[in-house]
Motif scaffolding. Structure first.
Motif, PDB file in Angstrom:
ATOM      1  N   ILE A  44      46.132  29.690  35.100  1.00 28.28           N
ATOM      2  CA  ILE A  44      46.254  29.939  33.659  1.00 28.28           C
ATOM      3  C   ILE A  44      45.931  31.393  33.333  1.00 28.28           C
ATOM      4  O   ILE A  44      46.662  32.062  32.593  1.00 28.28           O
ATOM      5  N   GLU A  45      44.843  31.911  33.885  1.00 28.90           N
ATOM      6  CA  GLU A  45      44.466  33.291  33.588  1.00 28.90           C
ATOM      7  C   GLU A  45      45.488  34.280  34.132  1.00 28.90           C
ATOM      8  O   GLU A  45      45.768  35.309  33.508  1.00 28.90           O
ATOM      9  N   ALA A 165      36.683  32.501  42.049  1.00 29.16           N
ATOM     10  CA  ALA A 165      36.470  33.377  40.886  1.00 29.16           C
ATOM     11  C   ALA A 165      36.818  32.684  39.579  1.00 29.16           C
ATOM     12  O   ALA A 165      36.429  33.154  38.515  1.00 29.16           O
ATOM     13  N   SER A 166      37.570  31.591  39.638  1.00 30.16           N
ATOM     14  CA  SER A 166      37.886  30.767  38.467  1.00 30.16           C
ATOM     15  C   SER A 166      38.481  31.579  37.319  1.00 30.16           C
ATOM     16  O   SER A 166      38.102  31.428  36.164  1.00 30.16           O
ATOM     17  N   GLY A 167      39.426  32.470  37.659  1.00 28.25           N
ATOM     18  CA  GLY A 167      40.115  33.257  36.643  1.00 28.25           C
ATOM     19  C   GLY A 167      39.557  34.657  36.458  1.00 28.25           C
ATOM     20  O   GLY A 167      40.201  35.505  35.830  1.00 28.25           O
ATOM     21  N   ALA A 168      38.373  34.953  37.012  1.00 31.89           N
ATOM     22  CA  ALA A 168      37.744  36.266  36.809  1.00 31.89           C
ATOM     23  C   ALA A 168      38.511  37.392  37.489  1.00 31.89           C
ATOM     24  O   ALA A 168      38.380  38.551  37.087  1.00 31.89           O
ATOM     25  N   LEU A 169      39.322  37.064  38.481  1.00 34.68           N
ATOM     26  CA  LEU A 169      40.119  38.083  39.163  1.00 34.68           C
ATOM     27  C   LEU A 169      41.044  38.809  38.190  1.00 34.68           C
ATOM     28  O   LEU A 169      41.404  39.971  38.415  1.00 34.68           O
ATOM     29  N   GLU A 170      41.417  38.159  37.103  1.00 35.29           N
ATOM     30  CA  GLU A 170      42.310  38.768  36.117  1.00 35.29           C
ATOM     31  C   GLU A 170      41.564  39.668  35.137  1.00 35.29           C
ATOM     32  O   GLU A 170      42.191  40.387  34.355  1.00 35.29           O
ATOM     33  N   HIS A 171      40.245  39.642  35.144  1.00 33.57           N
ATOM     34  CA  HIS A 171      39.460  40.349  34.134  1.00 33.57           C
ATOM     35  C   HIS A 171      38.577  41.460  34.691  1.00 33.57           C
ATOM     36  O   HIS A 171      38.157  42.339  33.931  1.00 33.57           O
ATOM     37  N   VAL A 172      38.255  41.404  35.971  1.00 37.26           N
ATOM     38  CA  VAL A 172      37.407  42.431  36.584  1.00 37.26           C
ATOM     39  C   VAL A 172      38.214  43.135  37.666  1.00 37.26           C
ATOM     40  O   VAL A 172      38.590  42.507  38.660  1.00 37.26           O
ATOM     41  N   PRO A 173      38.494  44.427  37.522  1.00 38.39           N
ATOM     42  CA  PRO A 173      39.286  45.129  38.530  1.00 38.39           C
ATOM     43  C   PRO A 173      38.571  45.179  39.883  1.00 38.39           C
ATOM     44  O   PRO A 173      37.356  45.396  39.949  1.00 38.39           O
ATOM     45  N   LEU A 174      39.337  44.958  40.943  1.00 39.44           N
ATOM     46  CA  LEU A 174      38.857  45.179  42.305  1.00 39.44           C
ATOM     47  C   LEU A 174      39.327  46.571  42.736  1.00 39.44           C
ATOM     48  O   LEU A 174      40.531  46.836  42.741  1.00 39.44           O
TER      49      LEU A 174
END
Length: 265
Positions: A44-45, A165-174
């Motif tokens: 979803i994210e 990460a439960s969607g956090a990959l879309e919000h915190v840059p690697l």
């Protein structure tokens, strides 16, 4: 407007990196040519993220209904499949919840893009994708500006990491770098306070005078911080805990450190 789904024959198999016989993806976040995401929150994210280029979406009937309720119009056509067709693309312990998305990897920003008031995490060869995924989730919760990883000796930004990460990959840059020591040296020149964490650190984290920009360096599971990473830190700190076990899992330690840093802004 794309149709909500198209049917798929049982005999065909969509592309993907996580076929059971293929083994795990390469452990290099900077060189994968596609990302495979599965599970409700990661998919979803990713579908909501305008920075993602989506290639292919597989969904069961119930999962597709949930997607349409959550998102509305989908950015690409979904292929309606049975759960077993996703099962055989993944390892047996993968919980896909009826969703499987193939998309382009997200771009890795430059260190120069970090803001001057940032809190940033740097991971010193942490290889467990569950730990890195959990760290990303904490980083998103506490508004960290980025997570720095090494191109080698880090899990790929796909699959298990994305699910954890439960969607956090879309919000915190690697930010993938070739040499973590060089990156820490560069951040030091930019004025970042560099704090490494170790259960035997010479100073309690509560006693460090914090300022921003700040980079918190977390060591690998078991091995801890490498020598050069320690030498490039302004402080090597420990988290004070009252119990008899003072060595924490790295994802737990990171969450505590982020919370403590956010409270002392």
């Amino acid at each position: 407007m794309p149709a909500p789904f198209r049917s798929k024959s049982a005999g065909s198999r969509p592309p993907g990196r996580f076929r059971r016989e293929d083994g795990p993806p390469p452990h290099r976040p900077g060189d994968i040519d596609e990302a495979v995401l599965y599970g409700v929150h990661p998919v979803i994210e990713a579908l909501r993220n305008p920075k993602r280029r989506h290639r292919r979406l597989l969904a069961t009937e119930n999962a597709l209904k949930r997607l349409q309720e959550e998102i509305g119009e989908l950015p690409l056509q979904a292929e309606l499949v049975r759960p077993s067709e996703i099962d055989r693309l993944l390892t047996p312990d993968s919980v896909h919840q009826g969703l499987y998305l193939v998309c382009d990897p997200l771009p890795s920003p430059d260190l120069d893009s970090l803001p001057d008031d940032a809190i940033v995490l740097a991971l010193d060869q942490i290889t467990d994708p569950h730990n890195v995924g959990a760290i990303l989730r904490s980083a998103a919760a506490f508004a960290a500006a980025a997570v720095i990883v090494t191109i080698r000796h880090s899990p790929a930004a796909t699959g298990v990491l994305a699910k954890s990460a439960s969607g956090a990959l879309e919000h915190v840059p690697l930010i993938a770098v070739r040499n973590l020591g060089d990156a820490l040296a560069e951040l030091g020149k930019r004025g970042f306070l560099r704090i490494g964490f170790d259960s035997d650190g010479e100073v309690a984290f509560d006693d460090v005078a914090l300022r921003r920009p700040l980079v918190m360096v977390m060591g690998a599971e078991g091995k801890g911080l490498r020598q050069r990473s320690r030498e490039l830190c302004d402080h090597v700190a420990r988290l004070e805990v009252p119990g008899t076990i003072t060595s924490l899992n790295v994802s737990n330690a990171t969450a505590i450190a982020l919370y403590a840093a956010s409270r002392r802004r």
